[in-house]
Design a protein around this motif. Structure first.
Motif, PDB file in Angstrom:
ATOM      1  N   SER A  21      62.222  21.531  34.046  1.00 12.67           N
ATOM      2  CA  SER A  21      61.231  20.709  34.714  1.00 12.67           C
ATOM      3  C   SER A  21      59.926  21.472  34.877  1.00 12.67           C
ATOM      4  O   SER A  21      59.922  22.553  35.492  1.00 12.67           O
ATOM      5  CB  SER A  21      61.750  20.267  36.088  1.00 12.67           C
ATOM      6  N   PRO A  22      58.826  20.983  34.299  1.00 16.46           N
ATOM      7  CA  PRO A  22      58.676  19.734  33.563  1.00 16.46           C
ATOM      8  C   PRO A  22      59.127  19.879  32.111  1.00 16.46           C
ATOM      9  O   PRO A  22      59.216  20.994  31.588  1.00 16.46           O
ATOM     10  CB  PRO A  22      57.181  19.465  33.642  1.00 16.46           C
ATOM     11  N   ILE A  23      59.358  18.748  31.458  1.00 17.00           N
ATOM     12  CA  ILE A  23      59.904  18.787  30.104  1.00 17.00           C
ATOM     13  C   ILE A  23      58.877  19.236  29.072  1.00 17.00           C
ATOM     14  O   ILE A  23      59.246  19.518  27.925  1.00 17.00           O
ATOM     15  CB  ILE A  23      60.502  17.428  29.697  1.00 17.00           C
ATOM     16  N   SER A  24      57.614  19.351  29.453  1.00 16.14           N
ATOM     17  CA  SER A  24      56.617  19.910  28.542  1.00 16.14           C
ATOM     18  C   SER A  24      56.924  21.362  28.184  1.00 16.14           C
ATOM     19  O   SER A  24      56.418  21.877  27.173  1.00 16.14           O
ATOM     20  CB  SER A  24      55.225  19.817  29.166  1.00 16.14           C
ATOM     21  N   VAL A  25      57.788  22.007  28.966  1.00 11.92           N
ATOM     22  CA  VAL A  25      58.188  23.383  28.675  1.00 11.92           C
ATOM     23  C   VAL A  25      58.904  23.470  27.329  1.00 11.92           C
ATOM     24  O   VAL A  25      59.123  24.563  26.793  1.00 11.92           O
ATOM     25  CB  VAL A  25      59.079  23.921  29.822  1.00 11.92           C
ATOM     26  N   ALA A  26      59.238  22.322  26.747  1.00  9.49           N
ATOM     27  CA  ALA A  26      59.890  22.303  25.438  1.00  9.49           C
ATOM     28  C   ALA A  26      59.045  22.971  24.360  1.00  9.49           C
ATOM     29  O   ALA A  26      59.591  23.556  23.412  1.00  9.49           O
ATOM     30  CB  ALA A  26      60.201  20.865  25.028  1.00  9.49           C
ATOM     31  N   LEU A  27      57.720  22.902  24.457  1.00 11.02           N
ATOM     32  CA  LEU A  27      56.877  23.472  23.393  1.00 11.02           C
ATOM     33  C   LEU A  27      57.127  24.973  23.222  1.00 11.02           C
ATOM     34  O   LEU A  27      57.479  25.413  22.120  1.00 11.02           O
ATOM     35  CB  LEU A  27      55.403  23.177  23.678  1.00 11.02           C
ATOM     36  N   PRO A  28      56.974  25.803  24.257  1.00 10.79           N
ATOM     37  CA  PRO A  28      57.303  27.222  24.062  1.00 10.79           C
ATOM     38  C   PRO A  28      58.801  27.446  23.848  1.00 10.79           C
ATOM     39  O   PRO A  28      59.191  28.414  23.167  1.00 10.79           O
ATOM     40  CB  PRO A  28      56.806  27.891  25.344  1.00 10.79           C
TER      41      PRO A  28
END
Length: 419
Positions: A113-120
Motif C-alpha cells: 500500500s499504495p499499489i503504485s509501489v509495483a513500479l520499483p
C-alpha cells in the motif's frame, strides 16, 4: 541474507507507518543485511518531518539498517489529485533514483500500500531478478472503494477494474503473497492467487509505545469503581458507532462510562444522537494527541472495535485490535469475521452483533458485571496471545521463514534467534 524492504512508509512516521521499521530492525538484529527503499517522511501531516529537506535521494542509516530515501510530493489531505501525486511521485522516484540500492539482494519484502509501489517492485523483480514477498497490508481496490475515494459512476468503475488488473499483475510477479487477515486468503484465492503462494503473516503493533503509561482517570474525574469503555479512532460510517451510543443509553449500569476519542464525518451526528437518546454516560474527547494515546489506552478497562456488516468487514483486521492486545487491555468487538475471531481466540474479548444496540448493550452489561479486576485478567490473556501471534518477534519469524523458503526452495535455515 541480504534482504530489502520496499515501502513508502517508514520511520520516523508514526502509527501504521512505523511498522516496516520494526521489521527492518528485527531482521537486522537476527544478522541479516537489511536495505530499505522508502520516501521522505511526511505522514500523517503532509509536511516533511523535522530535520528533513526534500532531495532527489538521501542515504542514511538506522543502526545496522541502511535506508535510501527518494523524493516524493508530500500530501495526505483528502484531495484525490494530491493523494495520487503523493503515491505516484514516490513510485516514479523510487524506480528512477532508488532501485539501484536494491541490486544484489537475496529477497525483497514489499508493503503493497499504495499499489503504485509495483513500479520499483517489478523493476527489482525482473531486472535485478530478486524474488519478492508481497505483504498485502491493504486490500486494493476494496479499501479505496470503501473510503469513498473514487466516488461513483462509470469512471470509478473503470478505475476499479484497472486497479484490480494491476493488483493481479502484482500477485503474479511475487514469489509469495502474505495476507494479514486469515479470511483474506479466500478472497485472494478467488482473485487467482495460487494457494501455494499464500502465507498468513499477521501485522504487529507499535511496541515502542509505553503501554504502562499513567492513565487519565483522575484528569477526567473518573471514580475508581467506574468501568471505562474506550473507542479511539475514526468516526465514520464504516465504524457504525450509532449502535454503540444507543447501547450505552440502554445499559442502565451507573458504573459504565464510554469515552469516544477521534473525529470524522459522523462526529456531529453522534454527539446529537447521544443527547437525543439520553446517553449521558458517553463522553466525546475529540482528537487526542498521539503522545497521549498510551495514557488513553491505559484509561480504558475495555476497548471497543466496531465495523458495519458487509463490505470488507469479514476480512478486515483493524489495527486497534493488535494495539489493544499489546497494551494488555480487554476487547469488546462488534464486528463479524476475523476481528471477532481474535477476540474469542485470545481470551481477551467479548463479542456482540454489529449494528445491534441490544446485543451491544448486553455485552456492556457483561463488561460491568466482570468489573475492573476481571477485565484486567482478560487483558493479560490478550497480551499473551499478542506475544504468540501478533508480536514483532512472531511476525519476523514468519517473514524470515518465508524469505528462506523463497530463496532456498523450501529449505529453511535455522536462525539463532528463532524460538
Amino acid at each position: 541474507m541480504r534482504i530489502g524492504l520496499l515501502t513508502q512508509w517508514f520511520d520516523p512516521e508514526p502509527g501504521p507507518a512505523a511498522l516496516p521499521g520494526m521489521l527492518a530492525r528485527a531482521l537486522a538484529d537476527r544478522g541479516h543485511d537489511v536495505q530499505v527503499l522508502t520516501g521522505f517522511p511526511n505522514y500523517p501531516t503532509g509536511r516533511l518531518a523535522p530535520g528533513y529537506r526534500l532531495a532527489r535521494r538521501l542515504d542514511e542509516t538506522d543502526g545496522p539498517v541502511r535506508i535510501c530515501r527518494v523524493a516524493l510530493y508530500p500530501s495526505h489531505d483528502r484531495s484525490a489529485p494530491r493523494r495520487v501525486a503523493n503515491y505516484g511521485s514516490f513510485a516514479a522516484s523510487a524506480l528512477v533514483s532508488g532501485t539501484a540500492a536494491l541490486r544484489g539482494l537475496d529477497a525483497l519484502w514489499v508493503g503493497n500500500s499504495p499499489i503504485s509501489v509495483a513500479l520499483p517492485m517489478w523493476f527489482t523483480r525482473y531486472v535485478h531478478r530478486v524474488p519478492v514477498l508481497l505483504h498485502v497490508l491493504d486490500l486494493w481496490p476494496d479499501s479505496v472503494l470503501a473510503s469513498g475515494f473514487l466516488g461513483t459512476g462509470r469512471m470509478s468503475r473503470t478505475v476499479e477494474r484497472g486497479m484490480a488488473a494491476w493488483c493481479g499483475a502484482m500477485y503474479r510477479s511475487a514469489a509469495r503473497v502474505a495476507h494479514a487477515s486469515p479470511r483474506a486468503a479466500d478472497l485472494l484465492a478467488d482473485r487467482g492467487v495460487p494457494a501455494e503462494k499464500l502465507v498468513h503473516i499477521p501485522v504487529w503493533a507499535d511496541e515502542r509505545l509505553d503501554v504502562r503509561a499513567a492513565d487519565l482517570r483522575a484528569e477526567l474525574g473518573l471514580r475508581a469503581d467506574q468501568v471505562v469503555l474506550v473507542y479511539a479512532g475514526a468516526l465514520g460510517e464504516a465504524q457504525g458507532l450509532d449502535s454503540l451510543v444507543d447501547a450505552c443509553a440502554r445499559t442502565g449500569d451507573p458504573r459504565l462510562v464510554c469515552l469516544i476519542a477521534g473525529s470524522g464525518t459522523t462526529e456531529e451526528r453522534l454527539r446529537r444522537r447521544a443527547g437525543a437518546v439520553g446517553a449521558t454516560n458517553v463522553r466525546f474527547l475529540g482528537q487526542v494527541p498521539r503522545d497521549r494515546m498510551p495514557a488513553l489506552m491505559a484509561t480504558g478497562d475495555v476497548h471497543y472495535v466496531s465495523l458495519r456488516r458487509g463490505g470488507m468487514s469479514a476480512y478486515t483486521m483493524p489495527s486497534k485490535v493488535q494495539a489493544t492486545l499489546a497494551a494488555g487491555r480487554a476487547l469488546l468487538v462488534a464486528a463479524e469475521g476475523d476481528a471477532a475471531a481474535v477476540a474469542r481466540d485470545s481470551g481477551a474479548g467479548i463479542t456482540a452483533r454489529p449494528g445491534d444496540p441490544d446485543s451491544i448493550a448486553d455485552a456492556l452489561r457483561e463488561v460491568c458485571d466482570l468489573g475492573r479486576e476481571k477485565l484486567e485478567l482478560l487483558g493479560r490473556a490478550g497480551r499473551e496471545h499478542y506475544d504468540r501471534v501478533f508480536s514483532v518477534a512472531a511476525g519476523t519469524d514468519r517473514v524470515e521463514r518465508t524469505l528462506y523458503e523463497m530463496v532456498d526452495g523450501g529449505r529453511v535455515r535455522a536462525s539463532r534467534h528463532r524460538r
